[in-house]
Design an enzyme around this catalytic site. Structure first.
Site, mmCIF file in Angstrom:
data_model
loop_
_atom_site.group_PDB
_atom_site.id
_atom_site.type_symbol
_atom_site.label_atom_id
_atom_site.label_comp_id
_atom_site.label_asym_id
_atom_site.label_seq_id
_atom_site.Cartn_x
_atom_site.Cartn_y
_atom_site.Cartn_z
ATOM 1 N N ASP A 172 0.236 -77.442 53.956
ATOM 2 C CA ASP A 172 -0.900 -76.954 54.738
ATOM 3 C C ASP A 172 -1.302 -77.969 55.800
ATOM 4 O OD1 ASP A 172 -2.801 -75.112 55.465
ATOM 5 O OD2 ASP A 172 -4.247 -75.713 53.935
ATOM 6 N N HIS A 186 3.692 -75.941 63.629
ATOM 7 C CA HIS A 186 4.728 -75.451 62.712
ATOM 8 C C HIS A 186 6.076 -76.122 63.022
ATOM 9 C CE1 HIS A 186 1.861 -72.775 61.075
ATOM 10 N NE2 HIS A 186 1.845 -71.918 62.076
ATOM 11 N N LEU A 214 20.519 -80.719 44.876
ATOM 12 C CA LEU A 214 19.106 -80.367 45.065
ATOM 13 C C LEU A 214 18.994 -78.864 45.277
ATOM 14 C CD1 LEU A 214 16.076 -81.031 45.714
ATOM 15 C CD2 LEU A 214 16.770 -81.312 48.087
#
Ligand code: FPP
Length: 252
Positions: A17, A34, A128
């Site tokens: 956030d 973003h 991962l």
């Protein structure tokens, strides 16, 4: 304090956030925030790989985010496509498995195709597992699991009495992933925002005031260090933990 490699979270989940506020503070459009956030995603992946954390889950687009202005939604989808196209080879080379969770049926068809290709291409990688939550909401995920289970009951594939936590978990988007040990939220808000509601039952929560684009390697390491200072009790007493009984309840 150095990090203890024996006590790393296996699964870190992040609510990324603060992109909008990061941009606003610089007089930039939200999409610039973003874009900077996508760079921070790179840093988080790199840090997890370096530390040896095998599961990372990122909240990239919530079900509620569909309500944002169309230009921002389109921009985020474009950014996501560009990110996947430009990063896929490097991620694949580094043993990263891409796993998308959420209501993919609501995403544009070309984006879904691209994401499915990325998942298929990296499916065998083991270093991962990078899960990206898109068009995701925890409650819709639980409702979907209930529907699938109800269908299986009606079709006689499972008896209602046989439904336990493990069986239920198998119907969630996260089937096969361990539950998050550490949930990080950047941007300072103290909310769960409909993220992984079922899965975070025992997660340690770490809130950082840093906006996501600024959340770098040092910040993630600090979150892990903070996690390592805590004693996870899983509802038991401190003495039981010392006697090593935590693992018994942990194997839920
Ligand atoms: C929240 O910030 C962030 C989002 C809604 C989008 C997250 C997207 C990225 C980090 C970039 C793309 C992702 C990937 C996986 C490549 P906000 O806009 O709500 O910030 P605010 O609370 O300051 O307004």
């Amino acid at each position: 304090m150095e990090l203890d490699s024996e006590n790393l979270p296996r699964h870190v989940a992040i609510i990324m956030d603060g992109n909008g506020r990061w941009a606003q503070a610089r007089g930039l459009p939200r999409l610039a925030g973003h874009r900077a956030g996508a760079e921070a995603v790179r840093a988080a992946i790199k840090t997890c790989r370096r530390l040896g954390i095998p599961y990372l889950t990122l909240y990239a687009f919530s079900q509620e985010n569909w309500g944002r202005p169309k230009a921002e939604v389109d921009g985020l989808m474009r950014l996501l496509r560009r990110y996947v196209r430009s990063e896929i080879e490097e991620l694949h080379r580094h043993g990263v498995r891409i796993n998308i969770i959420g209501a993919l049926e609501h995403l544009p068809a070309d984006t879904v195709r691209l994401l499915q290709e990325a998942m298929a291409r990296t499916a065998a990688n083991e270093d991962l597992t990078l899960s990206i939550a898109l068009s995701y909401g925890g409650r819709p995920e639980i409702i979907r699991a209930c529907r699938l289970l109800a269908r299986d009951c009606l079709d006689g594939r499972i008896e209602p009495e046989a439904i336990d936590e493990a069986a239920f978990g198998g119907f969630l988007y996260t089937a096969g992933l361990p539950d998050p040990d550490l949930l990080i939220r950047t941007g300072g808000e103290h909310r769960v925002s409909n993220f992984l509601l079922w899965q975070i039952a025992y997660a340690e929560i770490y809130i950082s005031d840093v906006f996501w684009p600024d959340f770098g390697e040092d910040h993630l390491q600090e979150a892990v260090r903070n996690y390592q200072r805590r004693q996870r009790r899983f509802g038991l007493t401190g003495e039981q933990i010392v006697q090593g009984r935590a693992g018994e309840t942990k194997s839920r």
